[in-house]
Design a protein around this motif. Structure first.
Motif, PDB file in Angstrom:
ATOM      1  N   SER A 104      42.406  46.638  45.330  1.00 21.36           N
ATOM      2  CA  SER A 104      42.310  47.889  46.074  1.00 21.36           C
ATOM      3  C   SER A 104      41.874  47.582  47.502  1.00 21.36           C
ATOM      4  O   SER A 104      40.881  46.880  47.717  1.00 21.36           O
ATOM      5  CB  SER A 104      41.323  48.840  45.401  1.00 21.36           C
ATOM      6  N   ARG A 157      37.485  41.549  38.581  1.00 20.15           N
ATOM      7  CA  ARG A 157      38.332  40.665  39.369  1.00 20.15           C
ATOM      8  C   ARG A 157      38.112  39.205  38.970  1.00 20.15           C
ATOM      9  O   ARG A 157      39.067  38.436  38.813  1.00 20.15           O
ATOM     10  CB  ARG A 157      38.028  40.861  40.861  1.00 20.15           C
ATOM     11  N   ARG A 182      52.132  38.696  39.361  1.00 21.74           N
ATOM     12  CA  ARG A 182      50.754  38.720  38.857  1.00 21.74           C
ATOM     13  C   ARG A 182      49.821  39.464  39.797  1.00 21.74           C
ATOM     14  O   ARG A 182      48.634  39.583  39.503  1.00 21.74           O
ATOM     15  CB  ARG A 182      50.246  37.284  38.667  1.00 21.74           C
ATOM     16  N   LEU A 183      50.325  39.947  40.920  1.00 21.06           N
ATOM     17  CA  LEU A 183      49.455  40.521  41.937  1.00 21.06           C
ATOM     18  C   LEU A 183      50.021  41.830  42.458  1.00 21.06           C
ATOM     19  O   LEU A 183      51.165  41.891  42.904  1.00 21.06           O
ATOM     20  CB  LEU A 183      49.295  39.530  43.096  1.00 21.06           C
ATOM     21  N   TYR A 184      49.199  42.891  42.395  1.00 20.80           N
ATOM     22  CA  TYR A 184      49.590  44.197  42.908  1.00 20.80           C
ATOM     23  C   TYR A 184      48.453  44.757  43.757  1.00 20.80           C
ATOM     24  O   TYR A 184      47.296  44.381  43.578  1.00 20.80           O
ATOM     25  CB  TYR A 184      49.915  45.163  41.760  1.00 20.80           C
ATOM     26  N   VAL A 185      48.805  45.639  44.673  1.00 20.48           N
ATOM     27  CA  VAL A 185      47.789  46.227  45.543  1.00 20.48           C
ATOM     28  C   VAL A 185      47.773  47.737  45.376  1.00 20.48           C
ATOM     29  O   VAL A 185      48.794  48.362  45.076  1.00 20.48           O
ATOM     30  CB  VAL A 185      48.011  45.874  47.030  1.00 20.48           C
ATOM     31  N   GLU A 186      46.595  48.314  45.576  1.00 20.01           N
ATOM     32  CA  GLU A 186      46.433  49.765  45.657  1.00 20.01           C
ATOM     33  C   GLU A 186      45.845  50.060  47.026  1.00 20.01           C
ATOM     34  O   GLU A 186      44.698  49.685  47.301  1.00 20.01           O
ATOM     35  CB  GLU A 186      45.507  50.283  44.558  1.00 20.01           C
ATOM     36  N   ARG A 191      45.101  43.621  40.221  1.00 16.31           N
ATOM     37  CA  ARG A 191      45.285  44.785  41.096  1.00 16.31           C
ATOM     38  C   ARG A 191      44.151  44.796  42.104  1.00 16.31           C
ATOM     39  O   ARG A 191      42.994  44.882  41.747  1.00 16.31           O
ATOM     40  CB  ARG A 191      45.294  46.081  40.298  1.00 16.31           C
ATOM     41  N   ARG A 221      33.608  46.159  39.454  1.00 15.97           N
ATOM     42  CA  ARG A 221      34.913  45.767  39.998  1.00 15.97           C
ATOM     43  C   ARG A 221      34.951  44.270  40.289  1.00 15.97           C
ATOM     44  O   ARG A 221      35.971  43.598  40.062  1.00 15.97           O
ATOM     45  CB  ARG A 221      35.217  46.569  41.266  1.00 15.97           C
TER      46      ARG A 221
END
Length: 298
Positions: free
Chosen positions: A98, A76, A122-126, A96, A72
């Motif tokens: 987490s 990143r 350009r940026l997402y969260v889980e 993404r 991971r």
């Protein structure tokens, strides 16, 4: 002795863990299940460790968790490098991240912390919901890159930042308090029905032990594993409970709840732990979370 970890093998192991089966990982990677199996075996031979438990879904062993976390982190860093080089159209896709967050933070101050990121495509969260006392386990296992936690002790390879304290108020519905908590509220806690978040939630028991000299809250307990549902259950009179201040105060003003031990609160310190990576995406989220916590927490 070969000590390097080939990136294609590492990515394959991560795909198996994320997808849950060798067949699903093969579909995601556009290779055959046999190729996936051979890559995992090759990686296990290189490390000299069993990395996966062949269950359904598969689970990483303790050694496998180390490789998963490395995978991971590698993904990143590669994503950040692509972004810095202007290679977003090369198939890398948006970042993404987490993150493990406790339910009460998720229901109160944490989501507004991410509002400033809404314009960044350009940026997402889980987000992974987990008790603040247990979010570090997800960090240790490589399941998340950052976590809101009650532990100031850094997970190996992580940095720690103090966010502040979440304030809880001992509350009950007026009718419930009149029936169960008259006279000596503290002394009656071991008999009065109580609302508990889940079976790992020790907040109410710890409060009862403090007030009664060691006795837990009543065995008459309702388990409500939702922050909003928890407050609703206390307001409905199912039992007493410790409610986050921002959720309790409007109901205290309206008379829907009463504080049965006036002036007494419970402060739960919260910390931000994240991987030690020179990642612009992770740094952006960390600063947004710290700024929101400074406004919302004690």
């Amino acid at each position: 002795m070969m000590t390097e970890l080939p990136h294609d093998l590492v990515r394959t192991l991560l795909a198996v863990v994320d997808e849950g089966t060798f067949d699903a990982a093969a579909a995601a990677l556009h290779v055959t299940p046999s190729a996936v199996s051979q890559r995992v075996k090759a990686l296990e031979q290189r490390t000299g460790r069993v990395l996966l438990m062949r269950t359904k879904p598969v689970r990483p062993t303790e050694s496998g968790q180390v490789v998963v976390r490395f995978a991971r982190q590698l993904a990143r860093l590669e994503g950040d490098a692509r972004d810095a080089l202007g290679m977003d159209d090369a198939g890398g896709g948006p970042a993404r991240l987490s993150i493990a967050v406790n339910a009460d933070s998720l229901a109160t101050w944490f989501v507004p912390a991410l509002a400033g990121l809404a314009q960044d495509a350009r940026l997402y969260v889980e987000l992974r919901r987990e008790d603040e006392a247990h979010t570090t386990a997800l960090l240790r296992e490589g399941e998340v890159m950052a976590a809101v936690t009650s532990s100031p002790d850094p997970v190996a390879g992580c940095s720690v930042r103090r966010l502040g304290s979440m304030r809880y108020l001992p509350c009950a519905a007026p009718e419930f308090a009149a029936r169960w908590l008259v006279g000596d509220p503290a002394g009656r806690l071991p008999e009065a029905p109580v609302v508990i978040f889940d079976r790992r939630d020790d907040l109410q028991d710890a409060f009862a032990r403090e007030l009664t000299g060691g006795r837990n809250a009543s065995p008459l307990r309702h388990y409500v594993p939702s922050s909003e549902g928890f407050v609703d259950a206390v307001t409905a009179g199912l039992g007493w409970g410790l409610v986050p201040g921002s959720q309790a105060e409007p109901r205290l003003r309206s008379g829907g709840l009463v504080a049965f031990t006036p002036g007494r609160t419970v402060e739960v310190p919260l910390y931000w732990q994240q991987w030690r990576l020179d990642s612009p995406a992770l740094a952006t989220v960390a600063e947004a979370v710290a700024a929101a916590a400074a406004r919302a927490l004690d």
